[in-house]
Design an enzyme around this catalytic site. Sequence first.
Site, PDB file in Angstrom:
ATOM      1  N   GLY A  94     -21.511  32.009  53.229  1.00 53.27           N
ATOM      2  CA  GLY A  94     -22.670  31.312  53.780  1.00 53.27           C
ATOM      3  C   GLY A  94     -22.220  30.143  54.633  1.00 53.27           C
ATOM      4  O   GLY A  94     -21.044  29.758  54.641  1.00 53.27           O
ATOM      5  N   GLY A  96     -21.283  26.935  55.137  1.00 53.43           N
ATOM      6  CA  GLY A  96     -20.889  25.830  54.267  1.00 53.43           C
ATOM      7  C   GLY A  96     -20.884  24.487  54.959  1.00 53.43           C
ATOM      8  O   GLY A  96     -20.904  23.446  54.309  1.00 53.43           O
ATOM      9  N   ASP A 129     -16.762  19.380  51.956  1.00 53.00           N
ATOM     10  CA  ASP A 129     -17.566  18.209  52.322  1.00 53.00           C
ATOM     11  C   ASP A 129     -18.574  18.510  53.421  1.00 53.00           C
ATOM     12  O   ASP A 129     -19.401  17.674  53.769  1.00 53.00           O
ATOM     13  CB  ASP A 129     -16.668  17.028  52.721  1.00 53.00           C
ATOM     14  CG  ASP A 129     -15.787  17.316  53.940  1.00 53.00           C
ATOM     15  OD1 ASP A 129     -15.988  18.359  54.603  1.00 53.00           O
ATOM     16  OD2 ASP A 129     -14.908  16.489  54.241  1.00 53.00           O
ATOM     17  N   GLY A 130     -18.502  19.720  53.989  1.00 52.61           N
ATOM     18  CA  GLY A 130     -19.484  20.103  55.007  1.00 52.61           C
ATOM     19  C   GLY A 130     -19.237  19.504  56.377  1.00 52.61           C
ATOM     20  O   GLY A 130     -20.025  19.722  57.296  1.00 52.61           O
ATOM     21  N   ARG A 180     -22.840  24.792  68.845  1.00 55.10           N
ATOM     22  CA  ARG A 180     -22.411  26.145  69.217  1.00 55.10           C
ATOM     23  C   ARG A 180     -23.617  26.970  69.658  1.00 55.10           C
ATOM     24  O   ARG A 180     -24.688  26.902  69.072  1.00 55.10           O
ATOM     25  CB  ARG A 180     -21.706  26.829  68.038  1.00 55.10           C
ATOM     26  CG  ARG A 180     -21.233  28.229  68.378  1.00 55.10           C
ATOM     27  CD  ARG A 180     -20.142  28.707  67.447  1.00 55.10           C
ATOM     28  NE  ARG A 180     -20.582  28.947  66.083  1.00 55.10           N
ATOM     29  CZ  ARG A 180     -19.749  29.306  65.098  1.00 55.10           C
ATOM     30  NH1 ARG A 180     -18.459  29.442  65.340  1.00 55.10           N
ATOM     31  NH2 ARG A 180     -20.199  29.518  63.882  1.00 55.10           N
ATOM     32  N   ASP A 256     -16.765  38.198  57.761  1.00 54.21           N
ATOM     33  CA  ASP A 256     -17.780  37.197  58.116  1.00 54.21           C
ATOM     34  C   ASP A 256     -17.527  36.624  59.500  1.00 54.21           C
ATOM     35  O   ASP A 256     -18.380  35.905  60.029  1.00 54.21           O
ATOM     36  CB  ASP A 256     -17.831  36.072  57.076  1.00 54.21           C
ATOM     37  CG  ASP A 256     -16.482  35.398  56.883  1.00 54.21           C
ATOM     38  OD1 ASP A 256     -15.551  36.093  56.453  1.00 54.21           O
ATOM     39  OD2 ASP A 256     -16.363  34.193  57.167  1.00 54.21           O
TER      40      ASP A 256
END
Length: 491
Positions: A94, A96, A129-130, A180, A256
């Site tokens: 997913g 993240g 930490d994203g 993006r 992915d």
Amino acid sequence: MTDKKPTIEPGWNFDNSYTTLPKSFFSRLNPPPVRSPKLAILNERLAKSLGLNVEALQSEEVIAMLAGNKTPEGAMPLAQAYAGHQFGHFTMLGDGRALLLGEQITPTGERFDIQLKGSGRTPYSRGGDGRAALGPMLREYIISEAMHGLGIPTTRSLAVVTTGESVYRESELPGAILTRVAASHIRVGTFQFAARFCSIEDLRALADYTLQRHFPEIETEENRYLLLLKGVIQRQAALIAKWQLVGFIHGVMNTDNMAISGETIDYGPCAFMDTYDPATVFSSIDVQGRYAYGNQPYIAVWNLSRFAESLLPLLHENEAQAVKIAEDVLAEFSKLYHSNWLTGMRAKLGLFNEEEQDEALIEGLLNMMKEHRADYTNTFRALTLNQPEETVLFGTSEFTEWHEQWKARLTRQPEDTDAVQQGMKKNNPAVIPRNHRVEEALEAAWKEGDYTVMERLLTVLSDPYAYTPEQVEYTTLPAESARPYQTFCGT
């Protein structure tokens, strides 16, 4: 006190069709704010093509939107759920550290995902930490725009914004967020997630949505799911051939990281090959060479087999029949890929017609390049410019013999020397984003705040087939001390 609106509207025109999918496919959330967002670089040409106002994009309010501090009008931020095989091992994944703001509808009616990468933690962060560091975000900007310049289907980079905060990896680094742009972010892993964790109705909903979005010409056909599989295989066969033709190594071809749209996606430890060698690997984590240059076509069909497995319930109610259908279609990949690659290689050698011996001629050149450690791009550049003496192959007896065979082959077609050279120029880039040049640009940008080196590099890479005097300095090879080059999964 309310925030002042920019005097000029930015031009956002969001739709949020992904939210019509079952809720298991995403999580709605707003990104956590960052301390002090500043615009590092903006892709003005891309912005205009999306219907966005370049001046407005440089305003404080819109920079705040690109940092996740504000939500653009009409956007519905969400993190997408997906799974995938990473180095052959299945895992739940997913977004993240990314959020899809929505889909920008352009003035010409095209639809593009607008995603913030490095925007903070999500329900799929798995302990991370994203966030993202500035260097890797600028690197994705450079490589994705170089790929676009080369004519290879790819996600694009609209902007990079610094956050005013640090991220901690091996050391403390400046944080950043990349905007993006993609045809979509539907991945092979999205279908794997649906097949493994959702109902067949949810899987069908994803397939129907994908057809509507990427294959509208077949969405009403009775055998549309079979045609979806065929269409994705065709696009990937064409894409991987384009990678091989320019010496691009993705580095992390997990399922992915394979987009259903047929675009190149996720520029982590990618790089372009200097010395020709099918075993070339740049990624520090690919110790087995799973994703080496020469393996990319084989990994592509492995990934597509996982896609086909996910579609089995939609291909036929009888599992054995569904497997047979999928296997028959997957068997076409090798032929499709080889046809795309051979057509491209003929074009690189200025061959406008087909002869049976062409493949032997091509393989002869590649084998010499490997044996003598010749630079892949510069060898084709030297042949294009009719300067064979510029290659390390020059002077060897096998190259002399090969060169004579090639010249004789060119005489067996009606095109004159001029037409041959023009054709070769369109298929052999004079420049690629060489690893040492990319590093040079990144060092100046994120360490010193000097973006002029990066901007010059981007200008040269925007038209790699131009063969201008300005490009010559970018054709030089890295010093021996800069080899072997390693890439890291910073993005």
